[in-house]
Design an enzyme around this catalytic site. Sequence first.
Site, PDB file in Angstrom:
ATOM      1  N   ASP A 120      30.493  45.144  14.412  1.00 53.47           N
ATOM      2  CA  ASP A 120      30.439  45.332  12.962  1.00 53.47           C
ATOM      3  C   ASP A 120      31.470  44.422  12.301  1.00 53.47           C
ATOM      4  O   ASP A 120      32.647  44.759  12.196  1.00 53.47           O
ATOM      5  CB  ASP A 120      30.701  46.804  12.629  1.00 53.47           C
ATOM      6  N   TYR A 123      34.968  52.742  10.700  1.00 57.94           N
ATOM      7  CA  TYR A 123      34.027  53.095   9.637  1.00 57.94           C
ATOM      8  C   TYR A 123      32.902  52.066   9.624  1.00 57.94           C
ATOM      9  O   TYR A 123      33.156  50.867   9.703  1.00 57.94           O
ATOM     10  CB  TYR A 123      34.734  53.102   8.281  1.00 57.94           C
ATOM     11  N   LYS A 149      30.151  42.446   2.729  1.00 62.85           N
ATOM     12  CA  LYS A 149      31.303  41.992   1.959  1.00 62.85           C
ATOM     13  C   LYS A 149      31.262  40.489   1.639  1.00 62.85           C
ATOM     14  O   LYS A 149      30.506  40.092   0.776  1.00 62.85           O
ATOM     15  CB  LYS A 149      32.592  42.441   2.655  1.00 62.85           C
TER      16      LYS A 149
HETATM   17  C1  LIG Z   1      32.820  48.277   4.178  1.00 64.22           C
HETATM   18  C2  LIG Z   1      32.352  48.463   5.561  1.00 64.22           C
HETATM   19  C3  LIG Z   1      31.061  48.949   5.849  1.00 64.22           C
HETATM   20  C4  LIG Z   1      30.152  49.474   4.781  1.00 64.22           C
HETATM   21  O1  LIG Z   1      29.736  48.494   3.888  1.00 64.22           O
HETATM   22  P1  LIG Z   1      29.197  48.935   2.436  1.00 64.22           P
HETATM   23  O2  LIG Z   1      28.753  47.649   1.832  1.00 64.22           O
HETATM   24  O3  LIG Z   1      30.345  49.586   1.743  1.00 64.22           O
HETATM   25  O4  LIG Z   1      28.076  49.877   2.660  1.00 64.22           O
HETATM   26  C5  LIG Z   1      30.649  48.964   7.160  1.00 64.22           C
HETATM   27  N1  LIG Z   1      31.446  48.557   8.162  1.00 64.22           N
HETATM   28  C6  LIG Z   1      32.688  48.090   7.925  1.00 64.22           C
HETATM   29  C7  LIG Z   1      33.523  47.629   9.072  1.00 64.22           C
HETATM   30  C8  LIG Z   1      33.188  48.056   6.628  1.00 64.22           C
HETATM   31  O5  LIG Z   1      34.442  47.636   6.410  1.00 64.22           O
END
Ligand SMILES: *Cc1c(COP(=O)(O)O)cnc(C)c1O
Length: 430
Positions: free
Chosen positions: A239, A144, A267
């Site tokens: 990511d 994701y 995060k």
């Molecule tokens: C949470 C998450 C996102 C998205 O971040 P948001 O701040 O919720 O838009 C993207 N990539 C990874 C791996 C994530 O865990």
Amino acid sequence: MNFDKSKELFQKANKLIPGGVNSPVRAFGSVGGTPVFIKKAKASRLWDEDDNEYIDMVSSWGPMILGHAQEDVIKAIQNAASKSTSFGAPTQNEIVLAQAVLKKYPKAEQIRFVNSGTEATMSAIRLARAATGRDYFIKFAGNYHGHADQLLVAAGSGAITTGVPSSAGVPNDTAKTTLVANYNDLGSVEKLFLERPDEIAAIILEPVVGNMGVVEPSPEFLTGLRNLADRYSAVLIVDEVMTGFRLAAGGAIERYNIDADIVCWGKIIGGGLPVGAYGGKAKFMKQVSPVGKVYQAGTLSGNPLAMAAGIETFNQIDKQPDFYEVLEARGNRLEQGLLKAAKNSNVPITINRVGSMITVFFSEQKVVDLKTASSSDKEQFKQWFHGLLKRGIYWPASAFEAAFISYSHSEAEIDQVIAAAEQAFAEIKL
Ligand SMILES: *Cc1c(COP(=O)(O)O)cnc(C)c1O
């Protein structure tokens, strides 16, 4: 435990907000019951509107690595707020946070702050497409990267190798440029490159997956992706929104020694405020507007409260020389305790854990990709989840999420989680 107030609030919220929540997983959709409405939190503890107390194993889905309402972080936010909450102009603290991040990621040369992980990955893909002059990119099933159109894409069926939308409202044409491969399966990536040797701009991956439950990459998979990216002149986007500053100071990139072209953060970087960022080698970052032609902007980007929270979070992490060792030890204690607890009740489980990220899969199968993750028994998880909740353990409300340990979780609290989990395992109807 009484959830009367949460029930009442959930009813009200449902009239005003779709599903009563502002992000879907909060609605308890896959576990049933009423989501608890949180009133306040401190360190590793949460209190809901009915004054029930919980040990928080969600940590806001990752950001709260210090635990909640850490005193110095709150002071830094208050101090920043007293000088206004936004200027829409550059500030010194953007430099301070940029330096703090780049110090932990020495191979990245520049960084741009945005407001969420979604914005970070969306911008990184735009940049990779611009840098290569190509439209296609590869993502992995079950990874994701936020909710941008091009990333809400699943593998096409059978012979179709281009992606199909995994959300209504995503144009088929948009999904077509997203190619979906299997995690830990280099062959599936190579196949896509062989079909389109000159058309693929980038590979984007979660360097340790959290979003189909925790799944660790094999070392060969990671080096293989770097080699394929080099061979086909594609950009490797790592990511680290979830894993950054969590699996090590320099995230998964440090832990596995990955050579990324572009890195995405989110995060933890905002210390609990809405921040994302992307950065990497200067040859890419110099293409970002206003220096280069890749447009990307944000009214609240580099927000002073968010910068202050991020900076102070890193100060606190850096102050503890054993920070990541403590997280590792707590994680290991939880893993061993849960394995033993499940065994005592003959519940077949598999635990995947990397550092302070952990998932209990209700399956005996080794979990290495989306298919094997999906073997987890959702009904057993649901029972276990509610068994934990009623014992004051707030575990992620989905069988396919990671639970997060913070620096504020004590050994005694980990043991409390294990004790509650043991009783919850014993109650599962197999
Ligand atoms: C949470 C998450 C996102 C998205 O971040 P948001 O701040 O919720 O838009 C993207 N990539 C990874 C791996 C994530 O865990």
